[in-house]
Motif scaffolding. Sequence first.
Motif, PDB file in Angstrom:
ATOM      1  N   MET A   1     -60.469  36.920  -9.724  1.00  0.00           N
ATOM      2  CA  MET A   1     -60.768  36.927 -11.155  1.00  0.00           C
ATOM      3  C   MET A   1     -60.054  38.098 -11.827  1.00  0.00           C
ATOM      4  N   SER A   2     -59.549  37.859 -13.026  1.00  0.00           N
ATOM      5  CA  SER A   2     -58.840  38.905 -13.753  1.00  0.00           C
ATOM      6  C   SER A   2     -59.757  40.093 -14.025  1.00  0.00           C
ATOM      7  N   LYS A   3     -59.145  41.270 -14.114  1.00  0.00           N
ATOM      8  CA  LYS A   3     -59.949  42.459 -14.356  1.00  0.00           C
ATOM      9  C   LYS A   3     -60.594  42.415 -15.730  1.00  0.00           C
ATOM     10  N   ILE A   4     -59.838  41.968 -16.750  1.00  0.00           N
ATOM     11  CA  ILE A   4     -60.382  41.838 -18.101  1.00  0.00           C
ATOM     12  C   ILE A   4     -60.350  40.366 -18.501  1.00  0.00           C
ATOM     13  N   THR A   5     -61.502  39.840 -18.856  1.00  0.00           N
ATOM     14  CA  THR A   5     -61.631  38.417 -19.167  1.00  0.00           C
ATOM     15  C   THR A   5     -62.285  38.246 -20.533  1.00  0.00           C
ATOM     16  N   THR A   6     -61.769  37.293 -21.302  1.00  0.00           N
ATOM     17  CA  THR A   6     -62.312  36.960 -22.610  1.00  0.00           C
ATOM     18  C   THR A   6     -63.025  35.616 -22.536  1.00  0.00           C
ATOM     19  N   ILE A   7     -64.228  35.576 -23.090  1.00  0.00           N
ATOM     20  CA  ILE A   7     -64.983  34.330 -23.155  1.00  0.00           C
ATOM     21  C   ILE A   7     -65.254  34.036 -24.627  1.00  0.00           C
ATOM     22  N   ILE A   8     -64.891  32.841 -25.080  1.00  0.00           N
ATOM     23  CA  ILE A   8     -65.136  32.428 -26.465  1.00  0.00           C
ATOM     24  C   ILE A   8     -66.036  31.201 -26.445  1.00  0.00           C
ATOM     25  N   ASP A   9     -67.079  31.249 -27.266  1.00  0.00           N
ATOM     26  CA  ASP A   9     -68.038  30.150 -27.373  1.00  0.00           C
ATOM     27  C   ASP A   9     -68.040  29.658 -28.819  1.00  0.00           C
ATOM     28  N   ILE A  10     -67.568  28.430 -29.018  1.00  0.00           N
ATOM     29  CA  ILE A  10     -67.524  27.850 -30.355  1.00  0.00           C
ATOM     30  C   ILE A  10     -68.786  27.014 -30.548  1.00  0.00           C
ATOM     31  N   GLY A  11     -69.754  27.569 -31.270  1.00  0.00           N
ATOM     32  CA  GLY A  11     -70.995  26.865 -31.536  1.00  0.00           C
ATOM     33  C   GLY A  11     -70.953  26.161 -32.875  1.00  0.00           C
ATOM     34  N   SER A  12     -71.981  25.416 -33.178  1.00  0.00           N
ATOM     35  CA  SER A  12     -72.024  24.670 -34.435  1.00  0.00           C
ATOM     36  C   SER A  12     -72.089  25.596 -35.642  1.00  0.00           C
ATOM     37  N   ASN A  13     -72.776  26.721 -35.487  1.00  0.00           N
ATOM     38  CA  ASN A  13     -72.966  27.641 -36.601  1.00  0.00           C
ATOM     39  C   ASN A  13     -72.079  28.874 -36.485  1.00  0.00           C
ATOM     40  N   SER A  14     -72.070  29.486 -35.296  1.00  0.00           N
ATOM     41  CA  SER A  14     -71.318  30.728 -35.082  1.00  0.00           C
ATOM     42  C   SER A  14     -70.315  30.585 -33.948  1.00  0.00           C
ATOM     43  N   MET A  15     -69.253  31.350 -34.061  1.00  0.00           N
ATOM     44  CA  MET A  15     -68.283  31.476 -32.979  1.00  0.00           C
ATOM     45  C   MET A  15     -68.410  32.896 -32.437  1.00  0.00           C
ATOM     46  N   ARG A  16     -68.555  33.007 -31.129  1.00  0.00           N
ATOM     47  CA  ARG A  16     -68.778  34.324 -30.525  1.00  0.00           C
ATOM     48  C   ARG A  16     -67.773  34.570 -29.406  1.00  0.00           C
ATOM     49  N   MET A  17     -67.440  35.842 -29.242  1.00  0.00           N
ATOM     50  CA  MET A  17     -66.519  36.226 -28.181  1.00  0.00           C
ATOM     51  C   MET A  17     -67.028  37.484 -27.496  1.00  0.00           C
ATOM     52  N   VAL A  18     -66.922  37.505 -26.169  1.00  0.00           N
ATOM     53  CA  VAL A  18     -67.146  38.735 -25.419  1.00  0.00           C
ATOM     54  C   VAL A  18     -65.916  38.999 -24.568  1.00  0.00           C
ATOM     55  N   VAL A  19     -65.591  40.285 -24.420  1.00  0.00           N
ATOM     56  CA  VAL A  19     -64.523  40.692 -23.512  1.00  0.00           C
ATOM     57  C   VAL A  19     -65.172  41.590 -22.465  1.00  0.00           C
ATOM     58  N   LEU A  20     -65.048  41.193 -21.202  1.00  0.00           N
ATOM     59  CA  LEU A  20     -65.726  41.866 -20.100  1.00  0.00           C
ATOM     60  C   LEU A  20     -64.711  42.424 -19.119  1.00  0.00           C
ATOM     61  N   GLU A  21     -64.970  43.643 -18.649  1.00  0.00           N
ATOM     62  CA  GLU A  21     -64.067  44.305 -17.702  1.00  0.00           C
ATOM     63  C   GLU A  21     -64.741  44.440 -16.354  1.00  0.00           C
ATOM     64  N   LYS A  22     -64.092  43.914 -15.344  1.00  0.00           N
ATOM     65  CA  LYS A  22     -64.609  43.962 -13.981  1.00  0.00           C
ATOM     66  C   LYS A  22     -64.274  45.320 -13.371  1.00  0.00           C
ATOM     67  N   SER A  23     -65.291  45.968 -12.728  1.00  0.00           N
ATOM     68  CA  SER A  23     -65.054  47.294 -12.153  1.00  0.00           C
ATOM     69  C   SER A  23     -65.099  47.300 -10.627  1.00  0.00           C
TER      70      SER A  23
END
Length: 489
Positions: A1-23
């Motif tokens: 798995m990449s060290k830094i990964t972006t997850i985007i969730d496109i919901g009906s009302n809101s779009m959210r993103m988290v960027v997580l860093e693996k240590s």
Amino acid sequence: MSKITTIIDIGSNSMRMVVLEKSSRFAFSLINETKSKVKISEGCYENGGNLQEVPMQRAYEALKSFLNISNALKSRKILCVATSALRDAPNSKIFLNRVKKDLDLNIKIINGEKEAYFGGVATSNLLPDDNFVTVDIGGGSTEFCFVKDGKIKKSISLDVGTVRLKELYFNKNNLDGAKKYILDSLKKVYDLNEEIPSKVVGIGGSIRFLSKLIMQKNCYPLDAIHGFTYSVKKEEKLFVDILKTKTVEDLERLGVKKDRFDTIKEGTFIFKTILDELDTKTVVTSGVGVREGVYLTDLLRNSNHKFPENFNVSVRSLLDRFQIDAKQSAYVGTNASKIFDVLKPIHNLDEKYKTLLVVASKLHSIGTTLNFYKSNDNAFEFILNGLSYDFFHSSRVIVAYILKFSKKSLPRQRDLEEYEELLPSLDTMQWLSFMIALNLAVNIDFSRPKVKYVLLNNTLHLELPNKSFLVESYIEKLELPQKLFLEIL
């Protein structure tokens, strides 16, 4: 798995993103979280489920900004999922193809059961509870995931969401129709033949905001939403008050923010109806959901989407990020257990406090890393927010206080007043404070001595392997709990 990964969730009302860093192998930390209320499903439920051009353009522009953030943070992997609005829309390919062509981003539309499963993966790994049902209220749907003994049993999604009900019922002032629609939909939950837990883990913006209002109303001392727990019966009046409001001014008086005016009544209506119907006693608020579930499903793909037993991602992540010496950390953790066990006949504390003592001992040097001076105060403030996953609020506060009073003096009642509702008795805190102070004192020179502890007639005898003036002088300055005496051999 990449060290830094972006997850985007496109919901009906809101779009959210988290960027997580693996240590390390399983540990990670959040380095960015971004939300945009694009309302991609706006107008679609009144138009045969079809996405409308203006909302699609808002979502497209937000995605471009999300990708700019992801690229700036040097993310090497992007996982983008879409839920109810896109899976229901007959014309969703128009949006999917445009995003793929212009932004080179693949959006994966997940079905409702998978969406519920991701919520279950996130909460079962990142909350300290083992038996509950998740309720994830979105704009177009609501997901349920049953977790028993830490394992996911069944998942289901219902076409019940804030935007959907707003357009189909609330805009027409048909609340009776909305309630009947929700209750009819809930029959599918009963069809799963799963025992309904008395505890609900709430996911989604509406549920989190309700928790914020409850915290604000009760002057709750800890500013942390993840893991916040409340009694449904005790807080029912707030739900009723929100549903009684007639104007924006009424909502403002209850503390509702402007960006929640449009769907807070619908979200409250849905959640209260579900809680009443399921006879829920307790709600635990989750700060994690689909995004973290997508990430953990990828991270833990070879371990059945579950962390190893006794693994705590918050503790491991902090040890990694602050580069705490592994040998020193292991030593103080083991020594904390020895001290707790030998003194058990006097302090009579529950075993859960041993776990918290070990965690505090391992993380003690974080305060020094932040700033050598006032290191205990530094550690206290940091840990209140740093132990974000897999800890009850009370546990987080206890660890912070153990660190704050890990030197010579024991805490007094006045020291505990600010967080009193989340702390055990003064006697318990004094014992924990003494035990970590003793633990650190015997290793003040970082030599990791093999100390022998023997308790005889309320006197703790310490047998040190080598004479050390520094170590002995630190031990002799320690303030002792009542009933305890100490002797260095």
